[in-house]
Design an enzyme around this catalytic site. Sequence first.
Site, PDB file in Angstrom:
ATOM      1  N   SER A 126     -11.203  -1.076  -0.674  1.00 59.11           N
ATOM      2  CA  SER A 126      -9.955  -0.942   0.068  1.00 59.11           C
ATOM      3  C   SER A 126     -10.072  -1.308   1.376  1.00 59.11           C
ATOM      4  O   SER A 126      -9.242  -1.937   2.059  1.00 59.11           O
ATOM      5  CB  SER A 126      -9.214   0.323  -0.077  1.00 59.11           C
ATOM      6  OG  SER A 126      -8.878   0.532  -1.277  1.00 59.11           O
ATOM      7  N   ASP A 129       0.782  -1.129  -0.069  1.00 61.94           N
ATOM      8  CA  ASP A 129       0.000  -0.151  -0.185  1.00 61.94           C
ATOM      9  C   ASP A 129       0.863   1.261   0.202  1.00 61.94           C
ATOM     10  O   ASP A 129       2.172   1.550  -0.588  1.00 61.94           O
ATOM     11  CB  ASP A 129      -0.886   0.263   1.009  1.00 61.94           C
ATOM     12  CG  ASP A 129      -2.192   0.557   0.787  1.00 61.94           C
ATOM     13  OD1 ASP A 129      -2.271   1.795   0.740  1.00 61.94           O
ATOM     14  OD2 ASP A 129      -3.280  -0.224   0.730  1.00 61.94           O
ATOM     15  N   HIS A 155      -3.778   5.921   3.534  1.00 55.64           N
ATOM     16  CA  HIS A 155      -4.490   4.734   3.073  1.00 55.64           C
ATOM     17  C   HIS A 155      -3.620   3.510   3.632  1.00 55.64           C
ATOM     18  O   HIS A 155      -4.696   2.446   4.084  1.00 55.64           O
ATOM     19  CB  HIS A 155      -4.438   4.845   1.528  1.00 55.64           C
ATOM     20  CG  HIS A 155      -5.169   3.929   0.771  1.00 55.64           C
ATOM     21  ND1 HIS A 155      -4.836   2.543   0.504  1.00 55.64           N
ATOM     22  CD2 HIS A 155      -6.576   3.895   0.421  1.00 55.64           C
ATOM     23  CE1 HIS A 155      -5.735   2.020  -0.009  1.00 55.64           C
ATOM     24  NE2 HIS A 155      -6.604   2.651  -0.303  1.00 55.64           N
TER      25      HIS A 155
END
Length: 761
Positions: free
Chosen positions: A544, A164, A241
């Site tokens: 996600s 990520d 994220h």
Amino acid sequence: MENSFLSSKLVFLLAIALVLFLNTELSFLTAEGASDSNSKVYIVYLGQREHDDPELLTASHHQMLESLLQSKEDAHNSMIYSYQHGFSGFAALLTSSQAKKISEHPEVIHVIPNRILKLKTTRIWDHLGLSPIPTSFSSSSSAKAKGLLHNTSMGSEAIIGVVDSGIWPESKVFNDQGLGPIPKRWRGKCRSGEKFNATMHCNKKLIGAKYYQSGLLAMNGGKFNRIIIRDFKSNRDATGHGTHTATIAGGSFVPNASFYGLARGTVRGGAPRARIASYKACWNVVGWGGICSSADMWKAYDDAIHDQVDVLSVSIGASIPEDSERVDFIAAFHAVAKGITVVAAAGNDGSGAQTICNVAPWLLTVAATTLDRSFPTKITLGNNQTFFVSNLAESLFTGPEISTGLAFLDDDVDVKGKTILEFDSTHPSSIAGRGVVAVILAKKPDDRPAPDNSYIFTDYEIGTHILQYIRTTRSPTVRISAATTLTGQPATPKVAAFSSRGPNSVSPAILKPDIAAPGVSILAAVSPLDPGAFNGFKLHSGTSMSTPVVSGIIVLLKSLHPKWSPAAMRSALVTTAWRTSPSGEPIFAQGSNKKLADPFDYGGGLVNPEKAAKPGLVYDMGIKDYINYMCSAGYNDSSISRVLGKKTKCPIPKPSMLDINLPSITIPNLEKEVTLTRTVTNVGPIKSVYRAVIESPLGITLTVNPTILVFKSAAKRVLTFSVKAKTSHKVNSGYFFGSLTWTDGVHDVTIPVSVKTTISM
């Protein structure tokens, strides 16, 4: 040529990309500034490793490149990565003619252009029955876990790999309080970099932290341009994220977390004592957010295989239709072949049909559902008429309460200091600089709102009621209260409107998604640089978020059943999933037309962790099954042999894709009748008897042979059965759905059945 660029059909079937949301290439990320302005980054894939010495493998890669470029120095300057752990290959700067020439080398399987793509909790675990949460968090306390959490020590010996945007290591969710020594099998490391000290920031929780930027930089002349790339040259997370997804999968216990008071509770991951290895391959680029280079992603996979992670959580997606030049799923195949489960996102391109991505049969593909939780905002009109509207986390109205005049934007009125009503069908106008306090936007249910908490979103029906009030009132007013938290009924889970849907457009006989998990308004830690973060936490939505939910569950299953294959664990999830909500309510699919969810919305259903721990039977798969898939998909013997690193021949006659041993049956073109086979492995009591229960799709007759499976001993745990499907439809039909369940009175092992009739003319 057989050994050069693969046939167009093969390339198309190989097309699985590695990052979520958009596939837009960035115009500023070019090879300009490189030694040859016509050079681009290519991945040269050579298949399985021929030997275990990474130094010899890297030397052979340099020799191949030197032979092409006729210069040792040019080969050194051109080389970006050598992939030497999970598979063999390299990334290099090449011209198109050089790429074509090296593709003709007898050892090369494929040459792949590098691509730049864009990146696509409190209540989760109680909702899924993975509880209770400990009441104390000191190292001396004994956590009162039960069931799967208790039986696996909360995953304390498991390692979750997260590919990520990196990690914010100071977050409390990465504390290692109470954790024992790092598992001895761990072969990875932490790498220091900008504002990231490996000794200081890694611990017994965050045991790995690497970063990959060479593929991205090579497309921009090799420069880390601070004006364009607003990020740290280290594993430190600038976008939030990666921190968010890692928290969901394996974050430690953090009590009293919330987002401006919403969703207050204890944040933790699915496997709260698991170890986390972060592989940063995605970077914060101005105007684009998180973007990733496929060459960098390949290297992250390569290292993760070497480091011996148990699961790879990659919140990724692809363009639809999938790009025929992207074969990044190959890296995932090599991970699965080494026993690493790769969990991937279904994508956020729903709710239309055939929007699903990550469709390879070795991937565990996850759709997103809502929780039994919502954050309603109360709208009270001047006539005391009240409406409650619920929005995605990205557009929650967190207050303070406002009371203003109310106007319709299309009316010729002064809007300064007022709340305005707009409809998306009338192309909302810019309100910048007009003094508007807030906006109520009535929109289609399938539209995903933009992250702007000055907007309150509602549907057309409520919007029309508000408009009628404005039209019939001399001085309309409105009071908007801050969102509150509501859990339990009537906030039952639904498949999210944005979650991508099947059927699979690449291999229609392979059901995707496999499973669904919560992915809407999920509270987890983020980077403090994430806009809107509150005390280091934020609510986010997307596949996600649902992907690491399943990743956390997978490492618990791996801890409980260390010898299970990735396919066995996927089967356990699919066959035990909830097809109604945990409270027994129907699961609907959000979108323009609300409907009951079907397998193309949520695969087997909503993941049920406790049931998955004891599935009774599993539909297992190994390398032989994947070979049969490749053969049925049109791969030639030479290509398969190089991927596997050993001589392989496809069976004659060619296997049917309908016979791939998936925990599902999907028949995309049934003309009259067809017979297929499945094999189940008993992982429950040695002596067991299972009976078939059939729910046939509309107009389809399903016949199972035998109808009873008798397991008598440990030596005979594997049995095969056949399923005959016969249609009574006289014209072409859409898909109809049913199921096949094997039950012993304790275990109900259910697989979804999807059938479409096609009549030959």
